[in-house]
Every structure is written in structure tokens, then in C-alpha cells.
Scaffold this motif. Structure first.
Motif, short mmCIF file in Angstrom:
data_model
loop_
_atom_site.label_atom_id
_atom_site.label_comp_id
_atom_site.label_asym_id
_atom_site.label_seq_id
_atom_site.Cartn_x
_atom_site.Cartn_y
_atom_site.Cartn_z
N MET A 37 0.84 -1.16 0.00
CA MET A 37 0.00 0.00 0.00
C MET A 37 0.90 1.24 0.00
N LYS A 38 0.49 2.24 -0.75
CA LYS A 38 1.26 3.46 -0.87
C LYS A 38 0.32 4.65 -0.68
N PRO A 39 0.62 5.52 0.30
CA PRO A 39 -0.26 6.69 0.48
C PRO A 39 -0.12 7.63 -0.72
N LEU A 40 -1.25 8.18 -1.15
CA LEU A 40 -1.23 9.12 -2.27
C LEU A 40 -1.43 10.55 -1.81
N LYS A 41 -2.28 10.73 -0.79
CA LYS A 41 -2.57 12.08 -0.32
C LYS A 41 -3.01 12.00 1.13
N LEU A 42 -2.57 12.95 1.92
CA LEU A 42 -2.97 13.04 3.32
C LEU A 42 -3.43 14.47 3.58
N VAL A 43 -4.65 14.61 4.10
CA VAL A 43 -5.19 15.92 4.45
C VAL A 43 -5.49 15.89 5.94
N MET A 44 -4.91 16.85 6.66
CA MET A 44 -5.14 16.97 8.11
C MET A 44 -5.70 18.35 8.38
N ASN A 45 -6.60 18.44 9.33
CA ASN A 45 -7.13 19.73 9.76
C ASN A 45 -7.26 19.71 11.27
N ALA A 46 -6.62 20.65 11.94
CA ALA A 46 -6.65 20.75 13.40
C ALA A 46 -6.14 19.46 14.04
N PHE A 47 -5.11 18.89 13.48
CA PHE A 47 -4.57 17.60 13.92
C PHE A 47 -3.18 17.79 14.51
N ILE B 27 -1.69 9.10 9.33
CA ILE B 27 -1.86 7.98 8.40
C ILE B 27 -2.44 6.77 9.13
N CYS B 28 -1.86 6.44 10.27
CA CYS B 28 -2.35 5.29 11.05
C CYS B 28 -3.78 5.51 11.53
N TYR B 29 -4.09 6.73 11.95
CA TYR B 29 -5.44 7.03 12.43
C TYR B 29 -6.46 6.92 11.30
N ALA B 30 -6.08 7.39 10.12
CA ALA B 30 -6.98 7.29 8.96
C ALA B 30 -7.25 5.83 8.58
N LEU B 31 -6.23 5.00 8.70
CA LEU B 31 -6.37 3.59 8.31
C LEU B 31 -6.99 2.71 9.39
#
Length: 75
Positions: A1-11, A48-52
Motif C-alpha cells: 500500500m502506498k499513500p497518495l494524499k494526506l489531508v489533516m485539519n486541526a490535527f 496515516i495510522c489514524y486514517a487507516l
């Protein structure tokens, strides 16, 4: 698996919206996240870990502390 995009807000230490475009790395399968101590490197991995998986990397940080203390109330 390869991340393509990560969007964080107030993180974590990021009060506003931060967007990382991993697609810019092209076909490179290895990349380095670097910066000064306290610069937010682990937060990127936590996001990344939290999103997955719904939890942070290493389970050292409780998810109720992931919201940035510096973020506006509406974020």
C-alpha cells in the motif's frame, strides 16, 4: 500500500489544514520524513495510522489528544 494524499485539519501541532501530496514522489517506493525535533514528523505517521486504523502509531498517544490546541473552535 502506498499513500497518495494526506489531508489533516486541526490535527496535532497543525492548527490549520495541511495537505501532503505523496503522488509527487512518483514511482519512488522509499521516502524520508525529516525535520527538527518537535516539527510534527510523528504526527504525519499518526495521521496515516489514524486514517487507516482509527488509532495512532505505537498507541502512545490517546486519540482524544489529537485535536490541535491551537485550532479555531469551528475546526
Amino acid at each position: 500500500m502506498k499513500p497518495l494524499k494526506l489531508v489533516m485539519n486541526a490535527f496535532g501541532p497543525y492548527a490549520g489544514r495541511q495537505e501532503l501530496d505523496f503522488a509527487q514522489l512518483g514511482s519512488n517506493s522509499l521516502f524520508l520524513i525529516h525535520g527538527p525535533t518537535g516539527g510534527g514528523k510523528t504526527t504525519i505517521l499518526d495521521a496515516i495510522c489514524y486514517a487507516l486504523y482509527g488509532e495512532t502509531s505505537g498507541r502512545e498517544r490517546d486519540d482524544k489528544y489529537l485535536r490541535s490546541d491551537l485550532a479555531a473552535d469551528e475546526d
